[in-house]
Design a protein around this motif. Structure first.
Motif, PDB file in Angstrom:
ATOM      1  N   TRP A 130       0.854  -1.181   0.000  1.00  0.00           N
ATOM      2  CA  TRP A 130       0.000   0.000   0.000  1.00  0.00           C
ATOM      3  C   TRP A 130       0.893   1.235   0.000  1.00  0.00           C
ATOM      4  O   TRP A 130       1.720   1.410   0.888  1.00  0.00           O
ATOM      5  N   VAL A 131       0.748   2.089  -1.004  1.00  0.00           N
ATOM      6  CA  VAL A 131       1.575   3.282  -1.178  1.00  0.00           C
ATOM      7  C   VAL A 131       0.728   4.519  -0.882  1.00  0.00           C
ATOM      8  O   VAL A 131      -0.381   4.645  -1.398  1.00  0.00           O
ATOM      9  N   PRO A 132       1.226   5.445  -0.045  1.00  0.00           N
ATOM     10  CA  PRO A 132       0.461   6.662   0.219  1.00  0.00           C
ATOM     11  C   PRO A 132       0.357   7.526  -1.034  1.00  0.00           C
ATOM     12  O   PRO A 132       1.345   7.715  -1.753  1.00  0.00           O
ATOM     13  N   ILE A 133      -0.853   8.034  -1.313  1.00  0.00           N
ATOM     14  CA  ILE A 133      -1.037   8.866  -2.503  1.00  0.00           C
ATOM     15  C   ILE A 133      -1.635  10.223  -2.178  1.00  0.00           C
ATOM     16  O   ILE A 133      -1.714  11.074  -3.048  1.00  0.00           O
ATOM     17  N   GLY A 134      -2.071  10.424  -0.932  1.00  0.00           N
ATOM     18  CA  GLY A 134      -2.645  11.715  -0.591  1.00  0.00           C
ATOM     19  C   GLY A 134      -3.307  11.701   0.768  1.00  0.00           C
ATOM     20  O   GLY A 134      -3.275  10.713   1.494  1.00  0.00           O
ATOM     21  N   ILE A 135      -3.905  12.849   1.095  1.00  0.00           N
ATOM     22  CA  ILE A 135      -4.593  13.009   2.369  1.00  0.00           C
ATOM     23  C   ILE A 135      -5.971  13.589   2.092  1.00  0.00           C
ATOM     24  O   ILE A 135      -6.112  14.521   1.294  1.00  0.00           O
ATOM     25  N   ALA A 136      -6.977  13.026   2.748  1.00  0.00           N
ATOM     26  CA  ALA A 136      -8.342  13.548   2.647  1.00  0.00           C
ATOM     27  C   ALA A 136      -8.641  14.340   3.916  1.00  0.00           C
ATOM     28  O   ALA A 136      -8.135  14.030   4.995  1.00  0.00           O
ATOM     29  N   GLU A 137      -9.482  15.339   3.781  1.00  0.00           N
ATOM     30  CA  GLU A 137      -9.786  16.238   4.891  1.00  0.00           C
ATOM     31  C   GLU A 137     -10.511  15.531   6.033  1.00  0.00           C
ATOM     32  O   GLU A 137     -10.250  15.803   7.197  1.00  0.00           O
ATOM     33  N   ASN A 138     -11.442  14.617   5.709  1.00  0.00           N
ATOM     34  CA  ASN A 138     -12.207  13.907   6.734  1.00  0.00           C
ATOM     35  C   ASN A 138     -12.714  12.591   6.159  1.00  0.00           C
ATOM     36  O   ASN A 138     -12.407  12.236   5.023  1.00  0.00           O
ATOM     37  N   LEU A 139     -13.532  11.885   6.949  1.00  0.00           N
ATOM     38  CA  LEU A 139     -14.033  10.588   6.514  1.00  0.00           C
ATOM     39  C   LEU A 139     -14.908  10.690   5.271  1.00  0.00           C
ATOM     40  O   LEU A 139     -14.821   9.851   4.365  1.00  0.00           O
ATOM     41  N   THR A 140     -15.730  11.709   5.186  1.00  0.00           N
ATOM     42  CA  THR A 140     -16.618  11.868   4.032  1.00  0.00           C
ATOM     43  C   THR A 140     -15.819  12.029   2.738  1.00  0.00           C
ATOM     44  O   THR A 140     -16.113  11.385   1.728  1.00  0.00           O
ATOM     45  N   ALA A 141     -14.812  12.883   2.776  1.00  0.00           N
ATOM     46  CA  ALA A 141     -13.982  13.097   1.586  1.00  0.00           C
ATOM     47  C   ALA A 141     -13.208  11.832   1.215  1.00  0.00           C
ATOM     48  O   ALA A 141     -13.068  11.499   0.040  1.00  0.00           O
ATOM     49  N   ALA A 142     -12.731  11.114   2.220  1.00  0.00           N
ATOM     50  CA  ALA A 142     -11.984   9.878   1.955  1.00  0.00           C
ATOM     51  C   ALA A 142     -12.898   8.813   1.363  1.00  0.00           C
ATOM     52  O   ALA A 142     -12.508   8.087   0.445  1.00  0.00           O
ATOM     53  N   ALA A 143     -14.124   8.730   1.869  1.00  0.00           N
ATOM     54  CA  ALA A 143     -15.063   7.736   1.357  1.00  0.00           C
ATOM     55  C   ALA A 143     -15.419   8.025  -0.095  1.00  0.00           C
ATOM     56  O   ALA A 143     -15.603   7.096  -0.892  1.00  0.00           O
ATOM     57  N   GLN A 144     -15.507   9.290  -0.471  1.00  0.00           N
ATOM     58  CA  GLN A 144     -15.802   9.629  -1.862  1.00  0.00           C
ATOM     59  C   GLN A 144     -14.692   9.154  -2.788  1.00  0.00           C
ATOM     60  O   GLN A 144     -14.948   8.760  -3.927  1.00  0.00           O
ATOM     61  N   GLU A 145     -13.465   9.174  -2.315  1.00  0.00           N
ATOM     62  CA  GLU A 145     -12.323   8.747  -3.132  1.00  0.00           C
ATOM     63  C   GLU A 145     -12.225   7.227  -3.253  1.00  0.00           C
ATOM     64  O   GLU A 145     -11.688   6.722  -4.220  1.00  0.00           O
ATOM     65  N   THR A 146     -12.719   6.492  -2.243  1.00  0.00           N
ATOM     66  CA  THR A 146     -12.482   5.048  -2.200  1.00  0.00           C
ATOM     67  C   THR A 146     -13.740   4.198  -2.318  1.00  0.00           C
ATOM     68  O   THR A 146     -13.641   2.971  -2.296  1.00  0.00           O
TER      69      THR A 146
END
Length: 109
Positions: free
Chosen positions: A55-71
């Motif tokens: 697993w390679v880091p590719i970025g940071i999401a502001e919160n859980l909602t933003a992270a869930a939209q990406e994944t």
């Protein structure tokens, strides 16, 4: 690995459970990373992508909602790919504990 399953069948199941190259996930960042991902929903999340080996880091999401939209698409594809075990494959329920000695209440006098 189950002893009664052929190695080829076990290897196919293992390969099916492994992430696909390009699959993404999010992990909580901060001091309490051992907590569940649903806790501290306003905390930042690290975005990771599977490169075929790690697993390679590719970025940071502001919160859980933003992270869930990406994944979300990646998580849904993974859930469709990994089957649930058949009911007959679940381990048997343990026997309830019972003391080995029989205890009797003394007769009231």
């Amino acid at each position: 690995m189950d002893d009664d399953r052929p190695l080829g069948e076990w290897a196919e199941d293992r390969e099916q459970r492994r992430p696909v190259r390009g699959e993404r996930r999010h992990v909580p960042l901060g001091d309490e990373t051992g907590q569940g991902a649903h806790l501290a929903q306003d905390a930042p999340r690290g975005l990771q992508e599977w490169d075929g080996h790690q697993w390679v880091p590719i970025g940071i999401a502001e919160n859980l909602t933003a992270a869930a939209q990406e994944t979300t698409d990646h998580a849904a594809a993974r859930a469709r790919r990994i089957p649930l075990p058949p009911i007959s494959k679940l381990p048997p329920a343990p026997e309830p504990w019972r003391p080995t000695e029989v205890f009797h209440r003394p007769d009231p006098q």
